[in-house]
Design a protein around this motif. Structure first.
Motif, PDB file in Angstrom:
ATOM      1  N   TYR A  66       0.834  -1.208   0.000  1.00  0.00           N
ATOM      2  CA  TYR A  66       0.000   0.000   0.000  1.00  0.00           C
ATOM      3  C   TYR A  66       0.867   1.256   0.000  1.00  0.00           C
ATOM      4  O   TYR A  66       0.641   2.189  -0.786  1.00  0.00           O
ATOM      5  CB  TYR A  66      -0.925  -0.028   1.212  1.00  0.00           C
ATOM      6  N   HIS A  67       1.877   1.306   0.869  1.00  0.00           N
ATOM      7  CA  HIS A  67       2.744   2.486   0.936  1.00  0.00           C
ATOM      8  C   HIS A  67       3.649   2.593  -0.287  1.00  0.00           C
ATOM      9  O   HIS A  67       4.016   3.708  -0.693  1.00  0.00           O
ATOM     10  CB  HIS A  67       3.597   2.440   2.209  1.00  0.00           C
TER      11      HIS A  67
ATOM     12  N   ARG B  32       0.705   2.825  -3.863  1.00  0.00           N
ATOM     13  CA  ARG B  32      -0.543   3.592  -3.924  1.00  0.00           C
ATOM     14  C   ARG B  32      -0.408   4.877  -4.736  1.00  0.00           C
ATOM     15  O   ARG B  32      -1.365   5.310  -5.377  1.00  0.00           O
ATOM     16  CB  ARG B  32      -1.042   3.916  -2.516  1.00  0.00           C
TER      17      ARG B  32
ATOM     18  N   PHE C  13      -3.871  -0.039  -5.867  1.00  0.00           N
ATOM     19  CA  PHE C  13      -3.398  -0.093  -4.485  1.00  0.00           C
ATOM     20  C   PHE C  13      -3.808   1.154  -3.704  1.00  0.00           C
ATOM     21  O   PHE C  13      -3.125   1.568  -2.782  1.00  0.00           O
ATOM     22  CB  PHE C  13      -1.871  -0.234  -4.446  1.00  0.00           C
TER      23      PHE C  13
ATOM     24  N   SER D 272      -6.164   1.631  -1.629  1.00  0.00           N
ATOM     25  CA  SER D 272      -6.660   1.401  -0.267  1.00  0.00           C
ATOM     26  C   SER D 272      -6.019   0.134   0.281  1.00  0.00           C
ATOM     27  O   SER D 272      -5.495  -0.690  -0.473  1.00  0.00           O
ATOM     28  CB  SER D 272      -8.191   1.267  -0.251  1.00  0.00           C
ATOM     29  N   LEU D 273      -6.090  -0.001   1.590  1.00  0.00           N
ATOM     30  CA  LEU D 273      -5.498  -1.191   2.205  1.00  0.00           C
ATOM     31  C   LEU D 273      -6.262  -2.452   1.820  1.00  0.00           C
ATOM     32  O   LEU D 273      -5.678  -3.537   1.714  1.00  0.00           O
ATOM     33  CB  LEU D 273      -5.481  -1.030   3.730  1.00  0.00           C
TER      34      LEU D 273
ATOM     35  N   ALA E  79      -4.867  -3.589  -1.406  1.00  0.00           N
ATOM     36  CA  ALA E  79      -3.556  -4.186  -1.181  1.00  0.00           C
ATOM     37  C   ALA E  79      -3.690  -5.572  -0.541  1.00  0.00           C
ATOM     38  O   ALA E  79      -2.899  -6.480  -0.824  1.00  0.00           O
ATOM     39  CB  ALA E  79      -2.706  -3.273  -0.299  1.00  0.00           C
TER      40      ALA E  79
END
Length: 392
Positions: A176-177, A180, A187, A189-190, A193
């Protein structure tokens, strides 16, 4: 009414090996396959209307038969059972709550409930015919064994599951990090992911979400390796658990069967334990040839239940529970001396020639018992038994 009840009991007995019982099992299995096949075929869009209607009629007829089968099993449940201050309906209620009762109810109840909420169309209630596959569970202990394996191995299985969840969550957060800003539609949102982490960790890889950054691809490779490791570990735990459960079940079953053979009562628990690990139970229907005269002998048999007949001169020799045959060919290395046929349905214990030689070397007391009986049959052991009545 009594004759009909006896006939039904013979047909539905899961332990019996009579011809009528086997025929009914095959018939029941064919009905299940035809019903599920009809449910699948009826959903085909290009199927002629009359064929689709025929599939629906077939499902209805099979379901009706299964309902009658269930009611018949409930009705004859008290047969051959001790009442013990219980009423007939109390025994029937006990059967309904039993394993087989729940299985049979599970094969007829879903479709009945489905009729309340869905129409009798190819995409409606008839689709619930797929639950009929549960009827096969009546003849196997696989599901029970799976439950016992999971119960015994719950700690390692839970540990593997926690590892799976930990890797999945960590991979989802890192992806995600990392991705995104580059792929917000994949990706952003969590939860997105997490979907990527699940498909990658299970090595499914649908391809709808693929990392494009160098760190993201490195992360994906690590997650794939973790997935293979986790599922390999889980497969190993379950395989070991199944192997141990099968060995435990076979040992306990064989011990009970060996203990029923009278001449083994005095050989000692150690010998019985070794035999329990080596003997293989075998259920044989009537009129089955177990040994043929002149053929090589590769095993011997212990009779637990039923009767067999050795076709020897001057007249056939009958053998029943507690006796054994086939040992002379193993002791002498020669061919079978007689043809042996089952008279009734038999439960036998089979000892392979390799296991026979192994236990003969390690347990001479058992060999002495078998040798003594063989000598008696050959007329050497001091008993006046003509050699031509030898059976094997």
């Amino acid at each position: 009414m009594k004759a009909l009840e006896t006939l039904i009991c013979q047909l539905i007995d899961e332990q019996a090996l009579s011809r009528s019982t086997l025929v009914y099992r095959v018939f029941d299995a064919l009905l299940v396959l035809v019903g599920i096949g009809s449910a699948v075929a009826a959903t085909q869009p290009d199927l002629p209307p009359f064929v689709a209607a025929g599939c629906l009629y077939a499902i209805a007829a099979i379901w009706g038969w299964f309902v009658l089968d269930y009611l018949a099993r409930v009705w004859v449940a008290p047969a051959n059972r001790d009442l013990k201050d219980r009423t007939l309906w109390q025994i029937r209620l006990e059967w309904i709550q039993s394993r087989n009762g729940v299985i049979d109810l599970g094969s007829v109840l879903p479709l009945a409930v489905g009729l309340v909420f869905a129409a009798w169309t190819p995409s409606g209630a008839p689709l619930l015919a797929v639950f009929w596959i549960s009827r096969f569970a009546r003849y196997t202990t696989g599901l029970d064994m799976l439950w016992r394996v999971l119960a015994r191995e719950r700690q390692p299985v839970l540990g593997v599951f926690l590892i799976f969840v930990l890797v999945m969550l960590l991979a989802a957060v890192l992806a995600y990090h990392t991705e995104r800003l580059v792929q917000p539609e994949r990706f952003g949102s969590l939860s997105m992911a997490l979907w990527w982490a699940v498909t990658t960790l299970t090595t499914t890889g649908y391809g709808d979400s693929v990392p494009t950054t160098p760190f993201g691809r490195l992360l994906a490779g690590f997650v794939m390796i973790c997935g293979i490791t986790v599922f390999g570990l889980l497969a190993g735990i379950l395989a070991t658990g199944f192997s141990n459960e099968l060995r435990r079940r076979d040992f306990l079953r064989n011990w009970d069967l060996v203990a029923q053979v009278p001449f083994l009562h005095d050989v000692g628990p150690g010998t019985i334990a070794d035999l329990a690990n080596m003997l293989r139970p075998r259920e044989v229907p009537a009129r089955t040839v177990l040994a043929r005269r002149g053929q090589p002998g590769d095993c011997m048999y212990f009779i637990v239940q039923g009767e067999v007949e050795a076709l020897v001169k001057p007249k056939p020799h009958l053998m029943g529970p507690g006796q054994f045959f086939g040992e002379i060919a193993l002791l002498t290395g020669g061919p079978r001396t007689a043809t042996v046929v089952t008279i009734t349905q038999c439960r036998l214990l089979v000892l392979d020639i390799a296991d026979f030689r192994a236990i003969a070397a390690s347990r001479p007391e058992l060999l002495e018992v078998i040798q003594g009986e063989a000598d008696r049959r050959l007329g050497i052991g001091g008993l006046a038994q003509p050699k031509e009545t030898l059976h094997e």
